[in-house]
Design an enzyme around this catalytic site. Structure first.
Site, PDB file in Angstrom:
ATOM      1  N   LYS A  23       0.844  -1.201   0.000  1.00  0.00           N
ATOM      2  CA  LYS A  23       0.000   0.000   0.000  1.00  0.00           C
ATOM      3  C   LYS A  23       0.879   1.250   0.000  1.00  0.00           C
ATOM      4  CE  LYS A  23      -3.833  -2.393   2.246  1.00  0.00           C
ATOM      5  NZ  LYS A  23      -4.564  -2.735   3.475  1.00  0.00           N
TER       6      LYS A  23
ATOM      7  N   GLN B 246      -5.236  -1.426   9.615  1.00  0.00           N
ATOM      8  CA  GLN B 246      -5.021  -2.748   9.014  1.00  0.00           C
ATOM      9  C   GLN B 246      -5.594  -3.827   9.935  1.00  0.00           C
ATOM     10  OE1 GLN B 246      -3.807  -3.281   5.939  1.00  0.00           O
ATOM     11  NE2 GLN B 246      -4.054  -5.486   6.134  1.00  0.00           N
TER      12      GLN B 246
ATOM     13  N   ASP C  92     -11.450   2.554   3.738  1.00  0.00           N
ATOM     14  CA  ASP C  92     -11.850   1.149   3.663  1.00  0.00           C
ATOM     15  C   ASP C  92     -13.368   0.988   3.523  1.00  0.00           C
ATOM     16  OD1 ASP C  92      -9.895  -0.863   3.676  1.00  0.00           O
ATOM     17  OD2 ASP C  92      -9.433  -0.528   5.798  1.00  0.00           O
TER      18      ASP C  92
HETATM   19  N1  GUN Z   1      -7.002  -6.957   6.083  1.00  0.00           N
HETATM   20  C1  GUN Z   1      -7.271  -7.748   5.004  1.00  0.00           C
HETATM   21  N2  GUN Z   1      -7.922  -7.031   4.080  1.00  0.00           N
HETATM   22  C2  GUN Z   1      -8.064  -5.782   4.555  1.00  0.00           C
HETATM   23  C3  GUN Z   1      -8.644  -4.590   4.033  1.00  0.00           C
HETATM   24  O1  GUN Z   1      -9.203  -4.538   2.932  1.00  0.00           O
HETATM   25  N3  GUN Z   1      -8.578  -3.504   4.851  1.00  0.00           N
HETATM   26  C4  GUN Z   1      -8.012  -3.546   6.068  1.00  0.00           C
HETATM   27  N4  GUN Z   1      -8.009  -2.434   6.787  1.00  0.00           N
HETATM   28  N5  GUN Z   1      -7.468  -4.624   6.579  1.00  0.00           N
HETATM   29  C5  GUN Z   1      -7.502  -5.738   5.820  1.00  0.00           C
END
Ligand code: GUN
Length: 284
Positions: free
Chosen positions: A51, A95, A118
């Site tokens: 990311k 996350q 998100d």
């Molecule tokens: N962990 C696995 N997929 C995701 C996601 O799309 N967003 C977040 N914040 N954590 C994750």
């Protein structure tokens, strides 16, 4: 035919970068995504690194706040509140998973819904379910973009989703309903699952079990979307057994190179959306 999410993600990332360069001139400020990473989960560490790289390539500012697993809920809440109030932060991503001693639902709902890249805040979930404009979770959003790119129209089709998670299954159902599909969600307690999945014109698999779906689950000519990212003996494989399904599906996403890269492209898009909304208001 293979649905090439990698190629499409690069196209979207190029568009995001071009738009970002123009907007930075207008607002004299870069879009800024802050990711909070708790603990040492290797998969999470790897996702967060990807990311960050993508943000920097797009011309964004990127910050990762790393905290130990023993962080208290109130310390995390303080961090979120500071980011909510920081005019130089446009997107906040916590996350997942986070340690069990922290109330995940509570902290996700303390993120400013305008910075909720998100789309996990109750306000954004409610808007999505009402069919209103919302920040939408990146993985399901990415899947709708793959379908659009290949002119696969969900209207009137039976879309079967395997998996009922907040991150993928549930928002995916809302998005496909909005696109006029007939939607069925299957999960670990579903009986006679093949009887249902064999009816799918579009089968979306987000169950988190390597190679669970083989040819016995799939109707000939179906579109198969594989959301799984499983590491088996050091190799990344999907929830779909690609080799067994590829010849009976009309379209199929590979792993890697299918849905995964689209998630990151959509995160950049969502961050840019938050930035435009916030800076547009500030510069009114
Ligand atoms: N962990 C696995 N997929 C995701 C996601 O799309 N967003 C977040 N914040 N954590 C994750």
């Amino acid at each position: 035919m293979i649905l090439d999410g990698k190629q499409l993600s690069l196209k979207i990332r190029k568009q995001v970068k071009e738009k970002t360069l123009k907007l930075i001139e207008q607002y004299n400020k870069k879009p800024h995504l802050v990711v909070i990473l708790i603990g040492e989960n290797p998969a999470s560490q790897s996702y967060v690194r990807s990311k960050e790289r993508a943000c920097i390539k797009a011309g964004f500012e990127s910050t990762i706040i790393k905290k130990d697993v023993d962080i208290t809920e109130s310390e995390l809440i303080d961090i979120i509140e500071n980011l909510n109030n920081d005019d130089n932060v446009h997107g906040i991503l916590l996350q997942l998973p986070i340690p069990k001693h922290i109330d995940e639902d509570k902290v996700l709902n303390l993120i400013n819904p305008s910075k909720d890249v998100d789309g996990f805040h109750n306000i954004n979930i409610a808007k999505l379910n009402k069919g209103q404009e919302a920040l939408v979770p990146c993985t399901p959003l990415g899947i709708t973009k793959i379908l659009e790119e290949y002119s696969i129209d969900p209207t009137g089709k039976h879309c079967v989703i395997i998996g009922r998670s907040q991150i993928v299954g549930k928002p995916m159902a809302a998005l496909m309903l909005k696109r006029n599909s007939t939607v069925t969600i299957c999960h670990s307690k579903t009986r006679d699952i093949r009887d249902i999945t064999k009816q799918a014109d579009i089968l979306i698999v987000a169950i988190g079990r390597a190679h669970m779906v083989d040819e016995t689950f799939v109707k000939p000519g179906a579109v198969v979307i594989d959301v799984g990212i499983n590491r088996v003996d050091g190799v990344l494989v999907g929830d779909v057994d690609f080799d067994k399904v590829k010849d009976i599906a009309e379209y199929i996403t590979p792993v890697p190179g299918g849905v995964g890269p689209m998630t990151i492209a959509c995160l950049l898009e969502n961050t840019l959306t938050c930035y435009e909304a916030i800076e547009g208001k500030n510069n009114d």
